[in-house]
Design a protein around this motif. Structure first.
Motif, PDB file in Angstrom:
ATOM      1  N   TRP A 168       0.811  -0.993  -0.024  1.00 40.82           N
ATOM      2  CA  TRP A 168       0.020  -0.281   0.226  1.00 40.82           C
ATOM      3  C   TRP A 168       0.678   0.891   0.052  1.00 40.82           C
ATOM      4  CZ3 TRP A 168      -4.700  -0.173  -1.835  1.00 40.82           C
ATOM      5  CH2 TRP A 168      -5.806  -1.295  -2.061  1.00 40.82           C
ATOM      6  N   TYR A 175      -0.453   4.277  -2.446  1.00 41.84           N
ATOM      7  CA  TYR A 175      -0.882   5.706  -1.828  1.00 41.84           C
ATOM      8  C   TYR A 175       0.290   7.104  -3.073  1.00 41.84           C
ATOM      9  CZ  TYR A 175      -3.409   3.605   1.787  1.00 41.84           C
ATOM     10  OH  TYR A 175      -4.672   3.260   1.808  1.00 41.84           O
ATOM     11  N   THR A 180      -2.194   8.108  -4.511  1.00 38.40           N
ATOM     12  CA  THR A 180      -2.227   9.730  -4.201  1.00 38.40           C
ATOM     13  C   THR A 180      -1.919  11.126  -4.185  1.00 38.40           C
ATOM     14  OG1 THR A 180      -4.063   8.869  -2.426  1.00 38.40           O
ATOM     15  CG2 THR A 180      -2.991  10.931  -1.572  1.00 38.40           C
ATOM     16  N   TYR A 214      -7.449   9.231  -4.214  1.00 38.00           N
ATOM     17  CA  TYR A 214      -7.946   8.159  -2.670  1.00 38.00           C
ATOM     18  C   TYR A 214      -8.147   7.229  -3.660  1.00 38.00           C
ATOM     19  CZ  TYR A 214      -8.936   7.036   1.363  1.00 38.00           C
ATOM     20  OH  TYR A 214      -9.235   5.239   2.713  1.00 38.00           O
ATOM     21  N   TRP A 234       0.765  10.610   2.645  1.00 39.74           N
ATOM     22  CA  TRP A 234       1.931   9.578   2.112  1.00 39.74           C
ATOM     23  C   TRP A 234       3.153  10.190   1.915  1.00 39.74           C
ATOM     24  CZ3 TRP A 234      -2.903   9.135   1.468  1.00 39.74           C
ATOM     25  CH2 TRP A 234      -4.966   7.753   2.579  1.00 39.74           C
TER      26      TRP A 234
END
Length: 578
Positions: free
Chosen positions: A170, A174, A178, A184, A366
């Protein structure tokens, strides 16, 4: 193959493939078959050596673990399992590779294991004497402005989405979705978790009260089933398999090689609230617990808020919550009444860690470069020479890397316990539980109070419907440092572990007195859960069982407490009934 498989073969038994057969498989998959070697070989010869100490030190780096076919993110679970390498591993690069390995395992009656990120607390990412399908090398991420599932043309609208290969973590997703693209995607809170495993378990993230589960975001999956076929599963093709993959548990129905998830408009800001409140006596702590639960029910029980508070046996309330859709001033305004209540009783309450409320541009949440400047120390990085700068993880999650679990229990708490007439029962149970062990409430892992969209989408998944009525998932767990039996100086402390396990179980039993039919989240649950079919899936289990029998009638895909695992021995090698 005649009749159902009754026993799977081990390396020292008749029927285990010959070297020539393994070589043929290796040729068929482009040389991607690995003979798995344990990095602990140096420890076996010299457990007190610097080399052995270095290996155990590296187990605190989740990226070191994920880069090894032999390792898992948890090193073991008391009286349950110990991380054990497979004999061979397919370092898969395509669905075709996976299909050939599945065919090979089926023909030779092998124990098969599937691993992406390797975060299974149940030990399903490893098994001795097995063939491992390792998707680590499959990590491509592709964004779509207008995705329509295969076979769904003219039957569903196009929508923004992201396609991710099964081995991606992840943190990297991300970054692509993102940080770089300003969208998102609903993924995991722990950013070193693998994408495919999270989706199949259900999958909660920091902001699930707003965006729902990862499983509910699934639009399409490419999956290799037990017959070696590469299938597309979505609402138009293999819809029953598609539904089962959305929360039916990883490794039970097939090997996901690629999946597509919907993406969402990104809120303007994400934020967090940190702090701790101590109570000077047991009576004061119980009053604090009561006041916080009242405050949660009145001010935080909505799609803006997620993550955790922990009630500890030292009479401390630890706050580590996140928010979306609010700015810093708005979030501070929400919390001010609670902090004012604390300040009114200085003889009863104190704050060993002052409250801190921060908000950041959501696109940078992130982003390690931004976080290093804005909130140094919040993120940690892969410390190996030459590591990708994108290999980061939340510093607060460092304790989980390589952990040896003493016990791990989760319980969904129904929103009815927040009602004024029921709240005292909840408070009493929480307080009584903390006399034995700490209790952490994960508010983002219960979808009562979530957005209508999140609840509607999650209702159409295989997860236990208890998640829809729960305001939080209560987790009671404990762990020690990385440990492996048989390596002197690095073995688990069994006396400490058993004492902790006993208290964890007692605390859970106390809390569950207010939840007569406790639901539990399959990805974060007790290895020894008795009524696991009902706890993990509730009324959905019979439907999952029918799907399992359709797509995997011989039970090739076995995981502990997975769908139809009741037909097999605990190690998955012997069928108990045909």
């Amino acid at each position: 193959m005649d009749g159902p498989t009754m026993r799977r073969v081990r390396p020292d038994e008749p029927g285990w493939p010959s070297k020539q057969q393994w070589d043929a498989l290796n040729n068929a998959v482009g040389g991607h078959l690995l003979k798995v070697e344990s990095p602990f070989a140096a420890c076996a010869q010299s457990p007190a050596s610097t080399a052995c100490a270095d290996i155990f030190g590296q187990l605190k780096n989740p990226y070191f673990i994920s880069d090894s076919a032999a390792l898992t993110q948890t090193s073991g679970y008391l009286d349950a399992w110990t991380s054990s390498p497979s004999v061979y591993a397919l370092n898969a690069t395509s669905a075709r590779d996976v299909a050939r390995a599945v065919d090979f395992a089926r023909r030779h009656r092998l124990r098969l294991v599937v691993k992406g990120g390797g975060h299974s607390y149940q030990g399903t990412s490893n098994a001795a004497d097995s063939l491992l399908i390792w998707t680590h090398a499959m990590h491509e991420v592709t964004l779509h402005d207008a995705f329509i599932g295969e076979g769904c043309e003219g039957r569903q609208p196009a929508q923004p989405a992201v396609t991710v290969e099964a081995g991606a973590l992840w943190s990297h997703v991300y970054d692509a979705v993102t940080t770089r693209a300003g969208r998102y995607v609903q993924g995991g809170g722990c950013i070193t978790v693998g994408v495919a495993g999270l989706v199949q378990g259900g999958g909660f993230g920091n902001f699930s009260k707003r965006f729902g589960t990862a499983a509910a975001s699934l639009l399409q999956a490419e999956v290799v089933t037990a017959d070696g076929a590469v299938r597309i599963a979505n609402t138009c093709s293999n819809p029953d398999l598609f539904w089962g993959l959305k929360g039916g548990g990883g490794g039970s129905l097939g090997v996901i090689t690629r999946l597509t998830l919907k993406t969402h408009d990104l809120p303007e800001q994400f934020g967090a609230v940190f702090g701790a409140v101590g109570a000077s006596s047991d009576a004061a702590f119980k009053r604090l617990t009561s006041e916080f639960m009242r405050f949660y029910a009145s001010r935080l029980f909505n799609p803006h808020w997620g993550e955790t508070v922990s009630f500890r046996g030292n009479n401390t309330l630890n706050i580590s919550m996140v928010f979306q859709g609010l700015n810093e001033d708005q979030a501070a305004g929400v919390w001010q009444p609670f902090f004012d209540w604390i300040a009114k009783s200085p003889s009863d309450f104190y704050m060993p860690k002052a409250a801190k409320i921060i908000a950041v541009p959501a696109q940078r949440f992130w982003d390690p470069a931004f976080m290093e400047v804005f909130a140094p120390g919040v993120m940690a990085a892969d410390n190996r020479t030459g590591a990708s700068p994108g290999n980061v993880f939340w510093s607060a999650d460092a304790a989980e890397a390589g952990q040896f679990l003493y016990g791990y229990h989760s319980t969904w708490l129904p929103a009815s316990l927040l009602d004024e007439g029921e709240r005292a029962r909840c408070v009493n149970a929480l307080f009584a539980s903390t006399r034995d062990w700490g209790v952490t409430l994960h508010f983002n892992k219960g979808l009562a109070g979530a957005s209508d969209d999140a609840r509607t989408a999650t209702r159409d998944t295989a997860m236990n419907p208890a998640v829809l009525d729960a305001f939080a998932l209560a987790i009671i767990s404990g762990e020690g440092p990385p440990a492996l039996p048989g390596i002197a100086g690095h073995e688990p402390d069994i006396r400490v572990a058993r004492h902790a396990a006993s208290r964890i179980a007692k605390a859970t039993a106390t809390l569950r007195t207010v939840v007569p039919r406790a639901g539990s989240y399959v990805s974060e649950s007790d290895f020894f859960e008795r009524d696991w079919q009902d706890a993990f899936w509730g009324v959905h289990y019979p439907r999952l069982l029918a799907i399992k029998r359709r797509y995997d009638p011989d039970g090739l895909f076995f995981v502990h407490h997975g769908v139809n695992s009741e037909e097999w021995s605990d190690d998955g090698f012997t069928r108990l009934r045909a």
